[in-house]
Design a protein around this motif. Structure first.
Motif, mmCIF file in Angstrom:
data_model
loop_
_atom_site.group_PDB
_atom_site.id
_atom_site.type_symbol
_atom_site.label_atom_id
_atom_site.label_comp_id
_atom_site.label_asym_id
_atom_site.label_seq_id
_atom_site.Cartn_x
_atom_site.Cartn_y
_atom_site.Cartn_z
ATOM 1 N N TYR A 65 -30.621 -18.815 23.780
ATOM 2 C CA TYR A 65 -31.869 -18.230 24.275
ATOM 3 C C TYR A 65 -32.707 -17.674 23.122
ATOM 4 C CZ TYR A 65 -35.009 -14.741 26.310
ATOM 5 O OH TYR A 65 -36.129 -13.988 26.629
ATOM 6 N N ASN A 116 -35.581 -19.684 35.085
ATOM 7 C CA ASN A 116 -36.076 -19.009 33.884
ATOM 8 C C ASN A 116 -35.059 -18.948 32.751
ATOM 9 O OD1 ASN A 116 -38.623 -18.318 35.067
ATOM 10 N ND2 ASN A 116 -37.562 -16.713 36.229
ATOM 11 N N PHE A 117 -33.785 -19.077 33.089
ATOM 12 C CA PHE A 117 -32.737 -18.981 32.068
ATOM 13 C C PHE A 117 -31.804 -20.169 32.220
ATOM 14 C CE2 PHE A 117 -29.002 -17.638 29.825
ATOM 15 C CZ PHE A 117 -29.446 -16.768 28.837
ATOM 16 N N TYR A 173 -30.823 -11.180 33.484
ATOM 17 C CA TYR A 173 -31.952 -11.923 32.913
ATOM 18 C C TYR A 173 -33.197 -11.035 32.801
ATOM 19 C CZ TYR A 173 -36.260 -14.538 32.914
ATOM 20 O OH TYR A 173 -37.524 -14.960 32.624
ATOM 21 N N LEU A 174 -33.486 -10.225 33.824
ATOM 22 C CA LEU A 174 -34.661 -9.345 33.784
ATOM 23 C C LEU A 174 -34.577 -8.378 32.611
ATOM 24 C CD1 LEU A 174 -35.129 -8.494 37.597
ATOM 25 C CD2 LEU A 174 -36.435 -10.115 36.201
ATOM 26 N N CYS A 193 -35.887 -2.196 34.750
ATOM 27 C CA CYS A 193 -36.356 -3.590 34.764
ATOM 28 C C CYS A 193 -36.452 -4.185 36.159
ATOM 29 C CB CYS A 193 -35.430 -4.448 33.897
ATOM 30 S SG CYS A 193 -35.344 -3.917 32.174
ATOM 31 N N SER A 217 -37.212 -8.742 25.355
ATOM 32 C CA SER A 217 -37.876 -9.762 24.539
ATOM 33 C C SER A 217 -39.379 -9.510 24.458
ATOM 34 C CB SER A 217 -37.610 -11.152 25.112
ATOM 35 O OG SER A 217 -36.238 -11.469 25.069
ATOM 36 N N GLU A 218 -39.952 -9.050 25.552
ATOM 37 C CA GLU A 218 -41.376 -8.705 25.553
ATOM 38 C C GLU A 218 -41.680 -7.618 24.532
ATOM 39 O OE1 GLU A 218 -44.409 -6.320 28.519
ATOM 40 O OE2 GLU A 218 -42.876 -7.603 29.431
ATOM 41 N N ASN A 243 -36.448 -18.829 21.472
ATOM 42 C CA ASN A 243 -37.578 -17.912 21.632
ATOM 43 C C ASN A 243 -37.979 -17.159 20.367
ATOM 44 O OD1 ASN A 243 -38.359 -17.611 24.739
ATOM 45 N ND2 ASN A 243 -36.142 -17.929 24.623
ATOM 46 N N THR A 262 -29.836 -4.362 25.954
ATOM 47 C CA THR A 262 -29.861 -4.989 27.283
ATOM 48 C C THR A 262 -28.575 -4.637 28.027
ATOM 49 O OG1 THR A 262 -28.891 -7.057 26.458
ATOM 50 C CG2 THR A 262 -31.293 -6.877 26.443
ATOM 51 N N ASP A 310 -35.390 -10.342 29.462
ATOM 52 C CA ASP A 310 -36.808 -10.700 29.431
ATOM 53 C C ASP A 310 -37.685 -9.511 29.027
ATOM 54 O OD1 ASP A 310 -38.957 -12.624 30.008
ATOM 55 O OD2 ASP A 310 -39.444 -11.272 31.664
ATOM 56 N N LYS A 311 -37.405 -8.325 29.580
ATOM 57 C CA LYS A 311 -38.182 -7.131 29.236
ATOM 58 C C LYS A 311 -37.999 -6.740 27.770
ATOM 59 C CE LYS A 311 -40.219 -5.471 33.029
ATOM 60 N NZ LYS A 311 -41.648 -5.093 33.086
#
Length: 452
Positions: free
Chosen positions: A151, A142-143, A110-111, A89, A117-118, A155, A20, A114-115
């Motif tokens: 985090y 979202n965060f 954050y984006l 992202c 994590s997906e 998750n 990230t 999130d990507k």
């Protein structure tokens, strides 16, 4: 959506490590580019950067690294296992302002998380290395977490305990309480929490680092570990009983120790893991010993997550002077842990990790001393230690034999080449009659010759 099934089918045997980008106005993108410019990285793993190709290109120009190239991975392409991959992202053009705190940079951080994590959930990547974020500007609907650790705990831990663990070679420091106010630490230290964190550490040392019989030191909470109750009773009522219970179950767990003396005397070198009670108790001595090469690892997760042991460092961002050692170590640590979990021994990157998996002889003496001193406790399984000692004794014997042969020891075949003069024939092999027949002056001359 990406065709994750095809991605898994086409992948090579190398671990895929997601990265990230963090706060792009900090030093995250700079250390990423510096580490990934080394073409040898793609021989040991497939890096996938979650962020923006444009941001990386800008840092490439700032750092004047023209050889840094990447493959852009999107919905219509594939992951290239021989190149650096970049996942965009966000589509908006972002203004790069190194050293400044902006809401846009926090949102993009954050984006990126999130990507990645997906793709972790879909098993497109095997691990993630997180670059530093600003815990303030990333906050949103979202965060809402104190940091990366919280985090990923929510998750990827399925309501289990996790442990923030700082790693540098054989030094591994975990903390029972993380990002909480110091005034809340004492109330948070309970038997249940210390037990849970200690279980996570022992399990991680076995599963993630390949140490079959880990030896763990537990720190006290109060100065001088409470001084037998004079300076606090947490050691007597909470920490000590937990340590005793683990010992009874055959674990090599010891303490509670006064943290200052423990780290000051380098006693940590005798242990595979150290469990501290609160953030600064563990992180201050750790960073004194391994500031440039430390790795933050979250133990207990379903996935593998590491990060460099530093923050955004806005004061030096964009100047090209950020030290990339910690980020490189975080990347290597992620690869090592993935391989340990998958039981891949022969391809370990760092000799240290390979040694932990194959031969723990560096710890044999310490563990045997512990077992010998544990009077009245249950017996430990010494089969591994005894086998290690026998192997070490055999290797030592063979080495001595080779050294003796190399020295010659009168063997003519080792005297060829003129490197060593032939071994003189000893006097006691000569005829005794010859000795009696020698003239006195010859003996005198011989004595003079030997004195030179």
């Amino acid at each position: 959506m990406r065709d994750n099934k095809n991605q898994k089918n086409r992948r090579s045997n190398k671990p895929r490590i997601g990265i990230t980008i963090g706060d792009y106005n900090g030093i995250g993108p700079e250390v990423i580019v510096k580490v990934l410019q080394d073409k040898r990285i793609t021989n040991i793993c497939t890096p996938i950067v979650y962020g923006s190709g444009k941001i990386l290109t800008k840092y490439k120009r700032i750092l004047n690294l023209e050889e840094f190239t990447y493959h852009q991975y999107n919905n219509n392409s594939y992951i290239h296992d021989q190149k650096i991959n970049v996942v965009n992202c966000w589509s908006e053009v972002q203004e790069l302002e190194p050293g400044k705190v902006t809401q846009e940079a926090g949102h993009c951080a954050y984006l990126s998380i999130d990507k990645a994590s997906e793709d972790l959930r879909s098993e497109v990547i095997d691990a993630v290395v997180t670059s530093p974020i600003n815990k303030a500007n990333i906050q949103s609907e979202n965060f809402q977490y104190a940091g990366h650790t919280e985090y990923y705990n929510e998750n990827f831990a399925k309501d289990r305990e996790t442990l923030m663990t700082l790693c540098a070679g054989d030094l591994r420091v975990g903390v029972v309480t993380g990002h909480i106010p110091i005034k809340a630490v004492s109330d948070a230290i309970t038997k249940e929490l210390v037990t849970a964190k200690l279980n996570v550490m022992i399990d991680s040392l076995k599963k993630d680092f390949g140490i079959t019989k880990p030896k763990v030191a537990v720190m006290g909470l109060n100065p001088h570990a409470g001084e037998e109750g004079l300076l606090g009773d947490e050691e007597i009522n909470v920490i000590g009983p937990v340590v005793k219970e683990f010992k009874k179950r055959g674990n090599l767990v010891f303490g509670p120790f006064p943290a200052d003396g423990f780290f000051g005397t380098l006693s940590f070198k005798n242990y595979d893991g150290i469990l501290c009670m609160y953030h600064d108790q563990g992180l201050i001595p750790f960073k004194l010993h391994a500031f440039e090469s430390g790795v933050n690892y979250t133990a207990g997760l379903d996935i593998v997550r590491t990060s460099p042991d530093h923050g955004t460092a806005y004061n030096i961002a964009g100047k090209g002077i950020a030290d990339e050692k910690s980020f490189r170590e975080a990347l290597m640590q992620a690869v090592d842990i993935v391989k340990v979990r998958n039981n891949v021994v022969e391809n370990m990157i760092r000799p240290n990790a390979k040694q932990l998996l194959q031969d723990r002889k560096d710890h044999i003496k310490n563990q045997k001393m512990v077992v010998d001193s544990a009077v009245g406790e249950e017996e430990y399984d010494l089969s591994e230690l005894e086998a290690g000692e026998r192997k070490e004794a055999q290797v030592t014997k063979q080495q001595k034999m080779l050294e003796n042969k190399a020295k010659g020891q009168g063997n003519p075949k080792f005297n060829k080449g003129g490197n060593r003069p032939p071994h003189p024939k000893k006097e006691h092999w000569k005829s005794r009659k010859d000795n009696f027949n020698k003239k006195p002056e010859n003996n005198a001359n011989k004595a003079e010759d030997n004195s030179e």
